[in-house]
Design a protein around this motif. Structure first.
Motif, PDB file in Angstrom:
ATOM      1  N   ILE A  15     -22.573  -6.103  19.613  1.00 50.70           N
ATOM      2  CA  ILE A  15     -21.858  -6.498  18.395  1.00 50.70           C
ATOM      3  C   ILE A  15     -22.427  -7.809  17.862  1.00 50.70           C
ATOM      4  N   PHE A  16     -22.707  -8.752  18.761  1.00 47.84           N
ATOM      5  CA  PHE A  16     -23.305 -10.023  18.362  1.00 47.84           C
ATOM      6  C   PHE A  16     -24.645  -9.790  17.662  1.00 47.84           C
ATOM      7  N   LEU A  17     -25.479  -8.920  18.242  1.00 46.52           N
ATOM      8  CA  LEU A  17     -26.780  -8.627  17.648  1.00 46.52           C
ATOM      9  C   LEU A  17     -26.644  -7.872  16.329  1.00 46.52           C
ATOM     10  N   LEU A  18     -25.671  -6.970  16.266  1.00 47.22           N
ATOM     11  CA  LEU A  18     -25.443  -6.205  15.039  1.00 47.22           C
ATOM     12  C   LEU A  18     -25.088  -7.135  13.883  1.00 47.22           C
ATOM     13  N   LYS A  19     -24.279  -8.145  14.173  1.00 45.67           N
ATOM     14  CA  LYS A  19     -23.896  -9.117  13.146  1.00 45.67           C
ATOM     15  C   LYS A  19     -25.090  -9.885  12.608  1.00 45.67           C
ATOM     16  N   LYS A  20     -26.153  -9.987  13.382  1.00 44.55           N
ATOM     17  CA  LYS A  20     -27.343 -10.737  12.975  1.00 44.55           C
ATOM     18  C   LYS A  20     -28.238  -9.944  12.028  1.00 44.55           C
ATOM     19  N   LEU A  21     -28.046  -8.622  11.950  1.00 44.34           N
ATOM     20  CA  LEU A  21     -28.865  -7.819  11.052  1.00 44.34           C
ATOM     21  C   LEU A  21     -28.529  -8.156   9.605  1.00 44.34           C
ATOM     22  N   PRO A  22     -29.544  -8.260   8.748  1.00 44.39           N
ATOM     23  CA  PRO A  22     -29.288  -8.613   7.344  1.00 44.39           C
ATOM     24  C   PRO A  22     -28.305  -7.670   6.645  1.00 44.39           C
ATOM     25  N   VAL A  23     -28.327  -6.398   6.995  1.00 38.46           N
ATOM     26  CA  VAL A  23     -27.453  -5.430   6.339  1.00 38.46           C
ATOM     27  C   VAL A  23     -25.972  -5.709   6.627  1.00 38.46           C
ATOM     28  N   PHE A  24     -25.675  -6.447   7.719  1.00 37.65           N
ATOM     29  CA  PHE A  24     -24.291  -6.723   8.079  1.00 37.65           C
ATOM     30  C   PHE A  24     -23.876  -8.171   7.782  1.00 37.65           C
ATOM     31  N   LYS A  25     -24.744  -8.950   7.161  1.00 39.23           N
ATOM     32  CA  LYS A  25     -24.419 -10.356   6.905  1.00 39.23           C
ATOM     33  C   LYS A  25     -23.148 -10.529   6.082  1.00 39.23           C
ATOM     34  N   SER A  26     -22.929  -9.637   5.127  1.00 38.49           N
ATOM     35  CA  SER A  26     -21.747  -9.771   4.267  1.00 38.49           C
ATOM     36  C   SER A  26     -20.552  -8.963   4.765  1.00 38.49           C
ATOM     37  N   SER A  27     -20.738  -8.222   5.866  1.00 37.83           N
ATOM     38  CA  SER A  27     -19.636  -7.399   6.401  1.00 37.83           C
ATOM     39  C   SER A  27     -18.630  -8.267   7.122  1.00 37.83           C
ATOM     40  N   HIS A  28     -17.468  -7.700   7.320  1.00 37.84           N
ATOM     41  CA  HIS A  28     -16.402  -8.435   8.018  1.00 37.84           C
ATOM     42  C   HIS A  28     -16.345  -8.006   9.468  1.00 37.84           C
ATOM     43  N   GLY A  45     -19.879   3.067   5.076  1.00 31.70           N
ATOM     44  CA  GLY A  45     -20.840   3.843   4.295  1.00 31.70           C
ATOM     45  C   GLY A  45     -21.979   4.371   5.153  1.00 31.70           C
ATOM     46  N   VAL A  46     -22.856   5.123   4.533  1.00 31.85           N
ATOM     47  CA  VAL A  46     -23.913   5.841   5.261  1.00 31.85           C
ATOM     48  C   VAL A  46     -24.910   4.894   5.925  1.00 31.85           C
ATOM     49  N   LYS A  47     -25.452   3.952   5.159  1.00 36.41           N
ATOM     50  CA  LYS A  47     -26.527   3.095   5.674  1.00 36.41           C
ATOM     51  C   LYS A  47     -26.079   2.300   6.903  1.00 36.41           C
ATOM     52  N   LYS A  48     -24.942   1.649   6.800  1.00 35.72           N
ATOM     53  CA  LYS A  48     -24.456   0.845   7.928  1.00 35.72           C
ATOM     54  C   LYS A  48     -24.031   1.736   9.097  1.00 35.72           C
ATOM     55  N   THR A  49     -23.513   2.914   8.796  1.00 33.42           N
ATOM     56  CA  THR A  49     -23.135   3.844   9.862  1.00 33.42           C
ATOM     57  C   THR A  49     -24.362   4.254  10.675  1.00 33.42           C
ATOM     58  N   ILE A  50     -25.479   4.447  10.007  1.00 30.94           N
ATOM     59  CA  ILE A  50     -26.713   4.795  10.726  1.00 30.94           C
ATOM     60  C   ILE A  50     -27.116   3.664  11.669  1.00 30.94           C
ATOM     61  N   TYR A  51     -27.048   2.424  11.199  1.00 29.30           N
ATOM     62  CA  TYR A  51     -27.347   1.281  12.064  1.00 29.30           C
ATOM     63  C   TYR A  51     -26.385   1.226  13.256  1.00 29.30           C
ATOM     64  N   ILE A  52     -25.118   1.467  12.991  1.00 34.66           N
ATOM     65  CA  ILE A  52     -24.107   1.436  14.058  1.00 34.66           C
ATOM     66  C   ILE A  52     -24.369   2.550  15.067  1.00 34.66           C
ATOM     67  N   LEU A  53     -24.695   3.734  14.595  1.00 35.53           N
ATOM     68  CA  LEU A  53     -24.986   4.845  15.510  1.00 35.53           C
ATOM     69  C   LEU A  53     -26.215   4.563  16.372  1.00 35.53           C
ATOM     70  N   ILE A  54     -27.222   3.951  15.784  1.00 41.23           N
ATOM     71  CA  ILE A  54     -28.411   3.575  16.562  1.00 41.23           C
ATOM     72  C   ILE A  54     -28.033   2.544  17.625  1.00 41.23           C
ATOM     73  N   ALA A  55     -27.204   1.576  17.249  1.00 45.75           N
ATOM     74  CA  ALA A  55     -26.756   0.557  18.206  1.00 45.75           C
ATOM     75  C   ALA A  55     -25.942   1.187  19.334  1.00 45.75           C
ATOM     76  N   VAL A  56     -25.052   2.113  18.989  1.00 46.63           N
ATOM     77  CA  VAL A  56     -24.228   2.780  20.011  1.00 46.63           C
ATOM     78  C   VAL A  56     -25.096   3.621  20.937  1.00 46.63           C
ATOM     79  N   ALA A  57     -26.047   4.357  20.369  1.00 44.55           N
ATOM     80  CA  ALA A  57     -26.949   5.175  21.199  1.00 44.55           C
ATOM     81  C   ALA A  57     -27.741   4.291  22.159  1.00 44.55           C
ATOM     82  N   ALA A  58     -28.260   3.179  21.660  1.00 46.09           N
ATOM     83  CA  ALA A  58     -29.008   2.249  22.515  1.00 46.09           C
ATOM     84  C   ALA A  58     -28.099   1.645  23.582  1.00 46.09           C
ATOM     85  N   LEU A  59     -26.885   1.283  23.202  1.00 47.56           N
ATOM     86  CA  LEU A  59     -25.913   0.714  24.132  1.00 47.56           C
ATOM     87  C   LEU A  59     -25.608   1.684  25.271  1.00 47.56           C
ATOM     88  N   LEU A  60     -25.324   2.937  24.932  1.00 46.69           N
ATOM     89  CA  LEU A  60     -25.002   3.928  25.964  1.00 46.69           C
ATOM     90  C   LEU A  60     -26.218   4.259  26.829  1.00 46.69           C
TER      91      LEU A  60
END
Length: 194
Positions: A179-192, A55-70
């Motif tokens: 990925i480890f840090l992303l899993k720690k975000l509250p928005v991803f706590k229930s994600s797989h 979905g949109v909200k988590k995708t934005i978090y993922i894109l921010i993480a990818v941008a920071a990673l690169l």
């Protein structure tokens, strides 16, 4: 011992670089480009699949993480290149007459470690880990892309194998951390996530 390792690295580089032929030069030059008809569809597909999966909200978090990673892998590569100051093969007078220099432009003076290898492996491992439970094909497709991009840097004469191995290691390590840090975000706590 360091001199022996450098000599082995140079020998492996000359062998791998020497496998090239003019008929394949254009292919490997094109594959090495950051933005191309190969990479843009990969990026668009990853964006689409991420959106469809999270979905949109988590995708934005993922894109921010990818941008920071690169950004981190790119900047770390620049810092290490300037600190270590190991010449690229095409700038190294000791071997540049023995190698195939495919490109007219060699890039910056220093090459340790490869930002291409770091960035492509970071992206590949990040998304492979993100989607491993949903689609194991990601792992194989993105790993193949990363290895081809990495080899292209040797083929073109701009990186030694140790530049590539270090870049791959940095990219893999940082993507696992992200990925480890992303899993720690509250928005991803229930994600797989992994």
């Amino acid at each position: 011992m360091l001199e022996e390792l450098i000599k082995i690295d140079q020998d492996i580089f000359l062998y791998l670089n020497g496998l090239g032929t003019p008929a394949w030069d254009g292919f490997w030059m094109y594959l090495s480009r950051t933005l191309s008809l190969v990479t843009i569809p990969i990026y668009v597909f990853l964006l689409y699949y991420t959106y469809r999966s999270f979905g949109v909200k988590k995708t934005i978090y993922i894109l921010i993480a990818v941008a920071a990673l690169l950004l981190i892998t790119e900047q770390l590569s620049i810092i290490v290149k300037n600190s270590v100051a190991r010449l690229r093969p095409c700038h190294d007078d000791e071997i540049n007459l023995l190698m195939r220099n495919v490109k007219n432009h060699c890039g910056g003076k220093f090459g340790y470690f490869s930002a291409h290898a770091a960035n492509s492996s970071a992206l590949a491992v990040f998304f492979s880990l993100l989607f491993y439970k949903k689609n194991k094909l990601f792992l194989f497709a993105l790993a193949a892309w990363t290895l081809l991009v990495s080899y292209s840097r040797i083929y073109l004469g701009v990186h030694y194998p140790l530049d590539i191995i270090t870049g791959l290691t940095v990219g893999i390590t940082l993507s696992c951390l992200y990925i480890f840090l992303l899993k720690k975000l509250p928005v991803f706590k229930s994600s797989h996530l992994i």
